[in-house]
Design a protein around this motif. Sequence first.
Motif, PDB file in Angstrom:
ATOM      1  N   ASN A  20       0.827  -1.211   0.000  1.00 50.58           N
ATOM      2  CA  ASN A  20       0.000   0.000   0.000  1.00 50.58           C
ATOM      3  C   ASN A  20       0.861   1.260   0.000  1.00 50.58           C
ATOM      4  OD1 ASN A  20      -2.384   1.429  -0.120  1.00 50.58           O
ATOM      5  ND2 ASN A  20      -2.929   1.148   2.021  1.00 50.58           N
ATOM      6  N   LYS A 161      -4.317   2.276   5.656  1.00 51.10           N
ATOM      7  CA  LYS A 161      -5.600   2.566   5.012  1.00 51.10           C
ATOM      8  C   LYS A 161      -6.510   3.505   5.805  1.00 51.10           C
ATOM      9  CE  LYS A 161      -8.084  -1.595   6.705  1.00 51.10           C
ATOM     10  NZ  LYS A 161      -9.301  -0.977   7.252  1.00 51.10           N
ATOM     11  N   SER A 189      -6.642   2.106  -1.560  1.00 50.39           N
ATOM     12  CA  SER A 189      -6.137   1.111  -0.603  1.00 50.39           C
ATOM     13  C   SER A 189      -6.779  -0.255  -0.810  1.00 50.39           C
ATOM     14  CB  SER A 189      -6.372   1.580   0.845  1.00 50.39           C
ATOM     15  OG  SER A 189      -5.470   2.597   1.194  1.00 50.39           O
ATOM     16  N   ASN A 193      -4.377  -3.391  -1.204  1.00 56.63           N
ATOM     17  CA  ASN A 193      -4.307  -4.233  -0.006  1.00 56.63           C
ATOM     18  C   ASN A 193      -4.991  -5.591  -0.178  1.00 56.63           C
ATOM     19  OD1 ASN A 193      -2.791  -2.781   1.824  1.00 56.63           O
ATOM     20  ND2 ASN A 193      -4.525  -1.821   2.828  1.00 56.63           N
TER      21      ASN A 193
END
Length: 265
Positions: A20, A161, A189, A193
């Motif tokens: 991320n 996030k 994100s 992720n």
Amino acid sequence: MTSVAVQVNRSIRKMESLINFRDIGGLPTADGRLTRTGIMYRSNEPHKLKLKDLDKFNGLDLKLICDLRTPNERKARLPRFVESGKTMTVNVPFYQNDEDYTRFQIYRQIMSQIRTVDFHQFMRDFYRKVLFESTNQIRDVMTLLAEQGSAPMLIHCASGKDRTGIIAAIVQLVTGVPRREVVSDYLLSNPLNKSETDRAIRMLRFLSGFRISRERLLPLLEVRSEYLEEVLDELFARYGSIDAYLMQACQVEEQTIRVLRERFV
């Protein structure tokens, strides 16, 4: 949607082990300019950095790493690289609960309340806690980001996030990025992720004895536009502008806001 320029900029610095990781800049402002790149990056926790990405990471020449995790979250999860002495790491912890739990302890606590817990509401409450109860931490982070010589910088939490997403959104709003662009950038994100989300779901389903579905867990592990939108609605209803929120709620100096705006645009 985010611009092609942003996607190109992020692909240059892509790191397989920091899934991320990305630049918060490169977004259009309301007056037709672009926010600067190479000033502030965001990521999940850097202890996951592997040797294959070390040269890229060191090539950022970071002056500041701002860690938003709590002390217990940081235990045994510190970066594997050796800091060069020119990189300052500062911990500004944002707490999810009144107690300082590790992420695994938080998961275990949630699992103990599996019959009643509402993950969607849990996350909405956490976002309110960050924006309206963690104002001292937000002041400290904004002050750090504005300090002379602190750029380039990295800001991160565990997954990069929620806490990190809120701080990035504040900076982007301060620099004049339209709200729709801020929310679109925040939502990146989820695809970045995805592998970590899938892993966490497998673990949590195992801990629950497979009594909980993937769909019910997703609100805990993904970002949702309503999480950010709802707290921003409340922020603007209370204070009228992001500057007023920072000055009145967080006691951020007006000069600090001015420096942030000049630095990032």
